[in-house]
Design a protein around this motif. Structure first.
Motif, PDB file in Angstrom:
ATOM      1  N   TYR A  90     -38.953  -9.217   0.619  1.00 19.93           N
ATOM      2  CA  TYR A  90     -38.601  -9.313   2.031  1.00 19.93           C
ATOM      3  C   TYR A  90     -38.474  -7.926   2.645  1.00 19.93           C
ATOM      4  O   TYR A  90     -38.469  -6.920   1.943  1.00 19.93           O
ATOM      5  N   LEU A 109     -33.398 -10.393   8.085  1.00 16.27           N
ATOM      6  CA  LEU A 109     -34.301 -10.306   6.939  1.00 16.27           C
ATOM      7  C   LEU A 109     -35.563 -11.105   7.205  1.00 16.27           C
ATOM      8  O   LEU A 109     -35.487 -12.239   7.690  1.00 16.27           O
ATOM      9  N   ARG A 110     -36.713 -10.510   6.907  1.00 18.46           N
ATOM     10  CA  ARG A 110     -37.981 -11.230   6.883  1.00 18.46           C
ATOM     11  C   ARG A 110     -38.308 -11.446   5.413  1.00 18.46           C
ATOM     12  O   ARG A 110     -38.585 -10.494   4.693  1.00 18.46           O
ATOM     13  N   ILE A 111     -38.285 -12.686   4.966  1.00 10.43           N
ATOM     14  CA  ILE A 111     -38.444 -13.002   3.547  1.00 10.43           C
ATOM     15  C   ILE A 111     -39.844 -13.537   3.299  1.00 10.43           C
ATOM     16  O   ILE A 111     -40.279 -14.484   3.950  1.00 10.43           O
ATOM     17  N   ARG A 112     -40.547 -12.924   2.339  1.00  5.03           N
ATOM     18  CA  ARG A 112     -41.917 -13.345   2.025  1.00  5.03           C
ATOM     19  C   ARG A 112     -42.085 -13.616   0.538  1.00  5.03           C
ATOM     20  O   ARG A 112     -43.152 -13.463  -0.005  1.00  5.03           O
ATOM     21  N   GLU A 114     -39.311 -13.827  -3.133  1.00  7.08           N
ATOM     22  CA  GLU A 114     -37.956 -14.018  -3.645  1.00  7.08           C
ATOM     23  C   GLU A 114     -37.344 -12.668  -3.959  1.00  7.08           C
ATOM     24  O   GLU A 114     -37.931 -11.861  -4.678  1.00  7.08           O
ATOM     25  N   GLY A 115     -36.169 -12.407  -3.407  1.00  5.07           N
ATOM     26  CA  GLY A 115     -35.451 -11.166  -3.652  1.00  5.07           C
ATOM     27  C   GLY A 115     -34.127 -11.443  -4.324  1.00  5.07           C
ATOM     28  O   GLY A 115     -33.490 -12.468  -4.065  1.00  5.07           O
ATOM     29  N   VAL A 135     -35.719 -21.634   3.516  1.00  7.94           N
ATOM     30  CA  VAL A 135     -35.299 -20.667   2.507  1.00  7.94           C
ATOM     31  C   VAL A 135     -34.446 -21.323   1.428  1.00  7.94           C
ATOM     32  O   VAL A 135     -33.894 -22.409   1.621  1.00  7.94           O
ATOM     33  N   VAL A 137     -31.258 -19.810  -0.688  1.00  7.97           N
ATOM     34  CA  VAL A 137     -30.397 -18.629  -0.703  1.00  7.97           C
ATOM     35  C   VAL A 137     -29.051 -18.969  -1.330  1.00  7.97           C
ATOM     36  O   VAL A 137     -28.685 -20.135  -1.474  1.00  7.97           O
ATOM     37  N   TYR A 162     -32.492 -14.427  -2.225  1.00  7.46           N
ATOM     38  CA  TYR A 162     -33.075 -14.864  -0.960  1.00  7.46           C
ATOM     39  C   TYR A 162     -34.535 -15.205  -1.260  1.00  7.46           C
ATOM     40  O   TYR A 162     -35.285 -14.338  -1.703  1.00  7.46           O
ATOM     41  N   SER A 164     -38.093 -17.362   0.261  1.00 10.11           N
ATOM     42  CA  SER A 164     -38.745 -18.134   1.316  1.00 10.11           C
ATOM     43  C   SER A 164     -39.519 -19.278   0.687  1.00 10.11           C
ATOM     44  O   SER A 164     -40.233 -19.099  -0.301  1.00 10.11           O
ATOM     45  N   GLU A 168     -43.525 -16.843   5.491  1.00 13.82           N
ATOM     46  CA  GLU A 168     -42.501 -15.890   5.919  1.00 13.82           C
ATOM     47  C   GLU A 168     -41.376 -16.617   6.631  1.00 13.82           C
ATOM     48  O   GLU A 168     -41.610 -17.406   7.542  1.00 13.82           O
TER      49      GLU A 168
END
Length: 201
Positions: A90, A109-112, A114-115, A135, A137, A162, A164, A168
């Motif tokens: 992200y 946050l822009r999630i693309r 998995e963080g 998402v 999370v 986090y 997605s 995104e």
């Protein structure tokens, strides 16, 4: 209109008390005489550039936090001026930091993908609102799935993630930290890799 010495005095006292430091302890950490800092904080001293940098370093802030007038209550961040930083899966845009007995941080946050995030200080809470997308999370052992318009609050002092589920996704996070150590930066301010996976410090 405040004079330069008055501004420095007010800012130094505010930052010192915010961190729970006595004048003697601040002087020790800055490598300066207590009497020197006492005069600065009373507004009667005329601190040198070296003194200001030493105090700023001990407080864990840029020297501009000592010499500039504190911000007014309202702060506006325009989307067209947004600055995004790469993370694992992200991108993050820092919105604001509010200093007090602890710290409140605002992020988009822009999630693309998995963080994964390491635990933040004990007592940290994350308040997350989904702006768009879907998402997964929350704590790594009990994440929840959310869609646009959903909100969750979860403990940030445990390993959390986090992810997605829909290309995104964009979320807004408010992080409340009871107390931070000077100079550590925001809870989303660092990132490191373990076994090829980037994680935040």
């Amino acid at each position: 209109m405040s004079t330069g010495n008055t501004v420095v005095a007010r800012n130094m006292r505010f930052l010192r008390e915010q961190r729970g430091l006595s004048l003697a302890e601040l002087a020790r950490q800055a490598g300066l005489a207590k009497q020197t800092l006492s005069k600065v904080e009373l507004g009667t001293g005329n601190p040198t550039v070296e003194t200001l940098f030493a105090v700023a370093a001990a407080l864990g802030v840029p020297v501009t936090r000592l010499v500039a007038e504190r911000e007014q209550v309202m702060t506006v961040r325009r989307g067209r001026d947004a600055s995004w930083q790469e993370r694992s899966g992200y991108e993050v845009r820092s919105l604001d930091h509010v200093y007090g007995s602890g710290v409140i941080e605002n992020y988009v946050l822009r999630i693309r993908g998995e963080g994964h995030s390491q635990p933040h200080p004990v007592g940290t809470l994350e308040h997350l609102y989904v702006i768009s997308g879907r998402v997964r999370v929350g704590p790594e052992d009990s994440p929840v799935e959310l869609s646009a318009g959903d909100f969750v609050r979860f403990p940030g002092d445990r390993p959390h993630l986090y992810a997605s589920l829909d290309g995104e996704s964009v979320v807004h996070i408010v992080v409340s930290v009871p107390r931070v150590q000077p100079g550590t930066g925001g809870v989303h301010g660092g990132v490191r890799r373990e076994n090829g996976v980037a994680t935040e410090d």
